[in-house]
Design a protein around this motif. Sequence first.
Motif, PDB file in Angstrom:
ATOM      1  N   GLN A 106       0.840  -1.188   0.000  1.00 47.81           N
ATOM      2  CA  GLN A 106       0.000   0.000   0.000  1.00 47.81           C
ATOM      3  C   GLN A 106       0.872   1.234   0.000  1.00 47.81           C
ATOM      4  OE1 GLN A 106      -2.709   0.448   3.101  1.00 47.81           O
ATOM      5  NE2 GLN A 106      -4.307  -0.601   1.951  1.00 47.81           N
ATOM      6  N   VAL A 107       0.499   2.191  -0.838  1.00 49.25           N
ATOM      7  CA  VAL A 107       1.231   3.447  -0.854  1.00 49.25           C
ATOM      8  C   VAL A 107       0.268   4.545  -0.427  1.00 49.25           C
ATOM      9  CG1 VAL A 107       2.546   5.038  -2.279  1.00 49.25           C
ATOM     10  CG2 VAL A 107       2.648   2.601  -2.737  1.00 49.25           C
ATOM     11  N   PRO A 108       0.410   5.047   0.789  1.00 45.05           N
ATOM     12  CA  PRO A 108      -0.501   6.108   1.234  1.00 45.05           C
ATOM     13  C   PRO A 108      -0.168   7.429   0.546  1.00 45.05           C
ATOM     14  CG  PRO A 108       0.743   5.152   3.062  1.00 45.05           C
ATOM     15  CD  PRO A 108       1.371   4.680   1.808  1.00 45.05           C
ATOM     16  N   GLU A 109      -1.187   8.273   0.446  1.00 44.75           N
ATOM     17  CA  GLU A 109      -0.987   9.510  -0.292  1.00 44.75           C
ATOM     18  C   GLU A 109       0.012  10.420   0.400  1.00 44.75           C
ATOM     19  OE1 GLU A 109      -4.530  10.987  -1.653  1.00 44.75           O
ATOM     20  OE2 GLU A 109      -3.663  12.735  -2.660  1.00 44.75           O
ATOM     21  N   GLY A 110       0.855  11.051  -0.433  1.00 40.38           N
ATOM     22  CA  GLY A 110       1.770  12.052   0.102  1.00 40.38           C
ATOM     23  C   GLY A 110       3.027  11.501   0.733  1.00 40.38           C
ATOM     24  N   LYS A 111       3.157  10.193   0.826  1.00 46.47           N
ATOM     25  CA  LYS A 111       4.350   9.653   1.474  1.00 46.47           C
ATOM     26  C   LYS A 111       5.387   9.190   0.463  1.00 46.47           C
ATOM     27  CE  LYS A 111       2.517   8.779   5.744  1.00 46.47           C
ATOM     28  NZ  LYS A 111       2.259   9.962   6.443  1.00 46.47           N
ATOM     29  N   ILE A 112       6.592   8.923   0.980  1.00 50.51           N
ATOM     30  CA  ILE A 112       7.615   8.299   0.146  1.00 50.51           C
ATOM     31  C   ILE A 112       7.749   6.861   0.626  1.00 50.51           C
ATOM     32  CG2 ILE A 112      10.000   8.356  -0.625  1.00 50.51           C
ATOM     33  CD1 ILE A 112      10.182  11.205   0.125  1.00 50.51           C
ATOM     34  N   VAL A 113       7.534   5.924  -0.282  1.00 51.18           N
ATOM     35  CA  VAL A 113       7.606   4.514   0.077  1.00 51.18           C
ATOM     36  C   VAL A 113       8.709   3.874  -0.746  1.00 51.18           C
ATOM     37  CG1 VAL A 113       6.371   2.329   0.051  1.00 51.18           C
ATOM     38  CG2 VAL A 113       5.149   4.443   0.536  1.00 51.18           C
ATOM     39  N   SER A 114       9.538   3.066  -0.101  1.00 49.41           N
ATOM     40  CA  SER A 114      10.557   2.409  -0.923  1.00 49.41           C
ATOM     41  C   SER A 114      10.355   0.915  -0.970  1.00 49.41           C
ATOM     42  CB  SER A 114      11.962   2.752  -0.456  1.00 49.41           C
ATOM     43  OG  SER A 114      12.117   2.489   0.911  1.00 49.41           O
ATOM     44  N   THR A 152       3.946  15.254  -4.096  1.00 48.22           N
ATOM     45  CA  THR A 152       3.861  14.078  -4.963  1.00 48.22           C
ATOM     46  C   THR A 152       4.082  12.844  -4.114  1.00 48.22           C
ATOM     47  OG1 THR A 152       5.093  15.421  -6.535  1.00 48.22           O
ATOM     48  CG2 THR A 152       4.719  13.137  -7.139  1.00 48.22           C
ATOM     49  N   THR A 153       3.254  11.816  -4.331  1.00 49.11           N
ATOM     50  CA  THR A 153       3.487  10.541  -3.669  1.00 49.11           C
ATOM     51  C   THR A 153       4.561   9.819  -4.459  1.00 49.11           C
ATOM     52  OG1 THR A 153       1.122  10.509  -3.263  1.00 49.11           O
ATOM     53  CG2 THR A 153       2.346   8.496  -2.799  1.00 49.11           C
ATOM     54  N   ILE A 154       5.490   9.201  -3.741  1.00 46.60           N
ATOM     55  CA  ILE A 154       6.599   8.590  -4.467  1.00 46.60           C
ATOM     56  C   ILE A 154       6.780   7.146  -4.046  1.00 46.60           C
ATOM     57  CG2 ILE A 154       9.078   8.692  -4.902  1.00 46.60           C
ATOM     58  CD1 ILE A 154       8.985  11.610  -4.584  1.00 46.60           C
ATOM     59  N   LEU A 155       6.870   6.266  -5.050  1.00 41.65           N
ATOM     60  CA  LEU A 155       7.200   4.864  -4.789  1.00 41.65           C
ATOM     61  C   LEU A 155       8.572   4.640  -5.393  1.00 41.65           C
ATOM     62  CD1 LEU A 155       6.551   2.027  -3.847  1.00 41.65           C
ATOM     63  CD2 LEU A 155       5.316   1.650  -5.960  1.00 41.65           C
ATOM     64  N   LEU A 156       9.498   4.276  -4.544  1.00 43.62           N
ATOM     65  CA  LEU A 156      10.902   4.272  -4.921  1.00 43.62           C
ATOM     66  C   LEU A 156      11.423   2.837  -4.909  1.00 43.62           C
ATOM     67  CD1 LEU A 156      13.365   6.140  -5.175  1.00 43.62           C
ATOM     68  CD2 LEU A 156      13.401   6.274  -2.713  1.00 43.62           C
ATOM     69  N   VAL A 157      12.035   2.424  -5.992  1.00 39.48           N
ATOM     70  CA  VAL A 157      12.659   1.106  -6.016  1.00 39.48           C
ATOM     71  C   VAL A 157      14.156   1.306  -5.952  1.00 39.48           C
ATOM     72  CG1 VAL A 157      13.322  -0.667  -7.682  1.00 39.48           C
ATOM     73  CG2 VAL A 157      10.938  -0.299  -7.149  1.00 39.48           C
ATOM     74  N   GLU A 158      14.798   0.609  -5.061  1.00 37.30           N
ATOM     75  CA  GLU A 158      16.226   0.867  -4.911  1.00 37.30           C
ATOM     76  C   GLU A 158      16.974  -0.384  -4.481  1.00 37.30           C
ATOM     77  OE1 GLU A 158      18.814   2.359  -5.237  1.00 37.30           O
ATOM     78  OE2 GLU A 158      18.292   4.407  -5.786  1.00 37.30           O
ATOM     79  N   GLY A 200      16.715  -9.251  -9.361  1.00 36.09           N
ATOM     80  CA  GLY A 200      15.820 -10.337  -9.724  1.00 36.09           C
ATOM     81  C   GLY A 200      14.687 -10.570  -8.751  1.00 36.09           C
ATOM     82  N   ALA A 201      14.509  -9.652  -7.788  1.00 37.26           N
ATOM     83  CA  ALA A 201      13.449  -9.873  -6.812  1.00 37.26           C
ATOM     84  C   ALA A 201      12.075  -9.562  -7.393  1.00 37.26           C
ATOM     85  CB  ALA A 201      13.705  -9.010  -5.579  1.00 37.26           C
ATOM     86  N   GLY A 202      12.053  -8.726  -8.401  1.00 44.42           N
ATOM     87  CA  GLY A 202      10.761  -8.397  -8.977  1.00 44.42           C
ATOM     88  C   GLY A 202      10.343  -6.959  -8.756  1.00 44.42           C
ATOM     89  N   LYS A 203      11.303  -6.116  -8.356  1.00 44.72           N
ATOM     90  CA  LYS A 203      10.942  -4.734  -8.041  1.00 44.72           C
ATOM     91  C   LYS A 203      10.514  -3.964  -9.283  1.00 44.72           C
ATOM     92  CE  LYS A 203      15.017  -3.615  -6.543  1.00 44.72           C
ATOM     93  NZ  LYS A 203      15.867  -4.747  -6.901  1.00 44.72           N
ATOM     94  N   THR A 204      11.340  -4.075 -10.334  1.00 46.92           N
ATOM     95  CA  THR A 204      10.994  -3.340 -11.554  1.00 46.92           C
ATOM     96  C   THR A 204       9.688  -3.853 -12.134  1.00 46.92           C
ATOM     97  OG1 THR A 204      13.320  -3.021 -12.023  1.00 46.92           O
ATOM     98  CG2 THR A 204      11.819  -2.720 -13.848  1.00 46.92           C
ATOM     99  N   LEU A 216       6.741   6.894  -9.910  1.00 43.82           N
ATOM    100  CA  LEU A 216       7.398   5.622  -9.669  1.00 43.82           C
ATOM    101  C   LEU A 216       8.852   5.773 -10.085  1.00 43.82           C
ATOM    102  CD1 LEU A 216       4.682   3.420 -11.401  1.00 43.82           C
ATOM    103  CD2 LEU A 216       4.842   3.951  -8.980  1.00 43.82           C
ATOM    104  N   LEU A 217       9.771   5.704  -9.147  1.00 47.14           N
ATOM    105  CA  LEU A 217      11.178   5.907  -9.475  1.00 47.14           C
ATOM    106  C   LEU A 217      11.902   4.573  -9.414  1.00 47.14           C
ATOM    107  CD1 LEU A 217      12.136   9.085  -7.458  1.00 47.14           C
ATOM    108  CD2 LEU A 217      12.203   8.807  -9.913  1.00 47.14           C
ATOM    109  N   ASP A 218      12.517   4.202 -10.527  1.00 47.61           N
ATOM    110  CA  ASP A 218      13.183   2.907 -10.567  1.00 47.61           C
ATOM    111  C   ASP A 218      14.686   3.097 -10.520  1.00 47.61           C
ATOM    112  OD1 ASP A 218      13.755   0.252 -10.818  1.00 47.61           O
ATOM    113  OD2 ASP A 218      12.418  -0.080 -12.520  1.00 47.61           O
ATOM    114  N   GLU A 219      15.262   2.741  -9.376  1.00 50.83           N
ATOM    115  CA  GLU A 219      16.711   2.789  -9.192  1.00 50.83           C
ATOM    116  C   GLU A 219      17.331   4.098  -9.664  1.00 50.83           C
ATOM    117  OE1 GLU A 219      19.008  -0.591  -9.675  1.00 50.83           O
ATOM    118  OE2 GLU A 219      17.354  -1.989  -9.438  1.00 50.83           O
ATOM    119  N   PRO A 220      16.945   5.207  -9.044  1.00 49.23           N
ATOM    120  CA  PRO A 220      17.513   6.477  -9.501  1.00 49.23           C
ATOM    121  C   PRO A 220      19.002   6.616  -9.208  1.00 49.23           C
ATOM    122  CG  PRO A 220      16.098   6.812  -7.597  1.00 49.23           C
ATOM    123  CD  PRO A 220      15.951   5.397  -7.988  1.00 49.23           C
TER     124      PRO A 220
END
Lengths: 285, 356, 262
Positions: free
Chosen positions: C24-32, C191-197, C38-42, C162-166
């Motif tokens: 779940q990604v709540p509004e306004g938060k940064i979630v990573s 901006t709500t941000i979902l960050l993959v790292e 190979g885990a499946g993040k992208t 959605l930020l993928d490995e910035p």
Amino acid sequence: MLVISGAMNGAIYGLVALGFVLVYKASAVLNFAQGYMLLLGAYLFWFSRVTLGLPLVAALLLSVGAGFLVGILIERLTLRRLIGQPLISMITVTIFLSLVLEGLVSMIWGTYPLQHVTVFHDSTIRLGRLVLTTQSLLAFGLALSVAGALIAFFRFTRMGLAMRGVAEGHQIVQSMGISVRRILSLSWGLAGIAASIGGILMGGTLGFQLGLSQIGLLAIPAAFIGGLESPEGAVLGGLLIGLSESIVSGYVGNAAGVPAAFVILIATMLFRPYGFFGLERIERV
Amino acid sequence: MARVPFYPPSGVYADSYAKDMRILKTGTQRFLTVAGLVLLFALPLIPGLNGSYYLRLIIGAGITVIACLGLNILTGYCGQLNVGQSAFVMVGAFASGMLTAFHGWSFWASVVPGGLAAAAVGVLFGIPSVRLKGLYLALTTLGAQIILTWVALYGITVTAAGFSVSPVRLGPVVFNTPQKFYYLAMGFTVVMTFVARNLMRSRLGRAFIAIRDNDRAAEGMGIDIFKYKLLAFAICTFYAGVAGALLVHYMMWAQLESFTLQDSVWYLAMIIVGGLGSIEGTVFGVLFITVLKELVLVVGPMAQGKLSFLPMGAASGLLLVIIGSIAIFFGVLEPRGMAHRWSLIKAFYRLWPFGY
Amino acid sequence: MLTLSNVEVKYAGVILVLRGVSLQVPEGKIVSLLGSNGAGKTTTLKAISGLLRTELGEVTAGAIEYQGRRIDRLDPEQIAKMGIIQVMEGRKVLKHLTVEENLRLGGYIRPNGEVRRDLERVYGYFPRLRSRRNAVSGYLSGGEQQMMLIGRAMMARPRLMLLDEPSMGLAPLIVREIYEIVRRLSAEERTTILLVEQNAKAALATSELAYVLENGRVVLDGPAAALADNEDIREFYLGLGKLGEKKSYRAVKTYKRRKRWL
């Protein structure tokens, strides 16, 4: 004299070559059927003018509009499926498409040349020692202006920018909300327009017959020499081919211009594989 | 282009490399091949099929198979698209024809030079492959078609006009009827097919496939890609030349009109429908399209008689539309052609009920 | 704002990559979203933004809901218009176009008049881009390209980015700059941000919530601070041994602890 007629033909080759480039830039497919789209456009014009008896402008609009639709139709039916496939599939499918189009045209209108119709008025102009027909002058002008309009569209409009973006990578632009499908349809439609106009103009000069598709054949070297990613290059390539065809045929005779165009093509590709104006390959280590 | 692996029926196994590489792996296959060959050569003896019509059809198909085998070797196995095969057929045809007609050579002596002449020209047009790839190389072959046709039309007087060629002789036999030429044509076709199959299962064939799949990786493995590409061009055009030599000695007449760009496109259609990279596929494809062509040519005029509002030439138009559409259909939905479908069917049959 | 419920993703019908991911990604938060290769993040991100289709992927089970609407069957263009914009991994710039052209294309879905204002905003965040506005983007340095990509995403005024490995392949100082921007975006633009790292340290320092993905499943989640203190995370993702010391290589070779969440 040779130079003038060469330049005029060249403008038309350039226009058709532009169609190639549009399709290639957007969908990375070389449309071997472009020459036959040209044929279809020309025949549709003849149809509207002679069979339906429409006035000139209406006939032009009708056949050009139909060219646009044919382009889109072809894209939808065949090219959509081919987006991930290897190069050979894409090339061969467009080659077979040309068979189908030729067949369709023969089925509807037969294989003999159609009654000759001039596109514009049949008059001549003298400029010093040169005699030019209004037909060819107007054809030249029209071809160049349409080409110019398409180039301007590409460079300066938002849609044109989107088309260039699609050329860089389908997936990348999808993430920006650009509908790749719509852009592809548009580019094929524009290519259809370019081909139709080219066909109509040539038909007025050469007559409306199956041989018109040969022009598509000559536009291929034009597009490659100019560089497949460059619309301006395509037009310049077209002019180059038109000029050389005319000059070589004039001096050597026997339509030697056609093979000569291919000789030039092969020579150019050996020294400049991406054509004169092709985009450099930007590679990051 | 992965092949469907060969699932041997129980009892069939290989205990040596030679056995594993056999072309005919099972007893059934061997039996069918021998039976097929016997049937092929006995065909003219069957009443009803003795007429010239069928024999002409099969001879034509046989010669086309040879040309298409060459094309499949270059385009299907080695991955270099060749849009000008019929021009190379023309070179072989004219070379061999001129040797026979104007210098009194026998067919048997002129076949190989005809093939070699075509191969030489083919290698010439293959040279750009050192710098060009894929699409660009295909254009070179298109250029070959156009340039060679022009040279034949305007550069050499005899070829422009067409000339007659004396028929093939072997001892007292003169092969000047379809009945007699049939054996000659089938003999050549069968031999050339086996040679092609053999070549492609050898090291050479594997090198070609490696180049097709990833030429840089192939180079990294030590395959000299330029040399092999040229070799592929040479083999392809040699086959074309042989086909051409056969053609002119069959028709006993050598003319330009037999070798057009459209023919090149037909050849491509045949190998794509049949299956790129497959010898059996070549034969399938040629047969399929030949039969289809005949059907349309027979049905067409009848239809035209009934629907008289169609203009002249509509029948040939219809032919193009149908074959073009089928080729597109195969190109889009099953690019590996009928041969692939066939191997899928065989695999399914052998593996059932373990489908996956 | 965004909810994934038991999402299953397959490629080409046979390769199962996500096996029931719920987050779940709540509004306004940064979630990573953390995890190793190979885990499946992208894949998770692409499932959200709809880009799976071009790679023969599809969501075969479960649901992805954005503001109450199901989006897993929509086209990527429609999803982008709803305000979800993805910055893909691999720094995929439109190489032959200039920086400004790239940015303009980013604003494609916005009305024409707003584009100039949006451009100014982006240049405000990234002054370096302004000075390079007419450069061909393929020739920019990695850091500049990444900034341009974030700017390009900003042009579309996303509600969810959605930020993928910035941080991939960038120098540590640049990585710090980029994460500063990410924080600013969240604070100023809401901006709500979902960050993959993969860079767990930077991600956990910036985000408020975090999920850990392994083999296509979520194995751990919670507030970022709690995760940073979690022993397993410290050992396997942050490279720290007991009590914050660096691990000795000898210890790694002779004794390997099992992850407690397995």
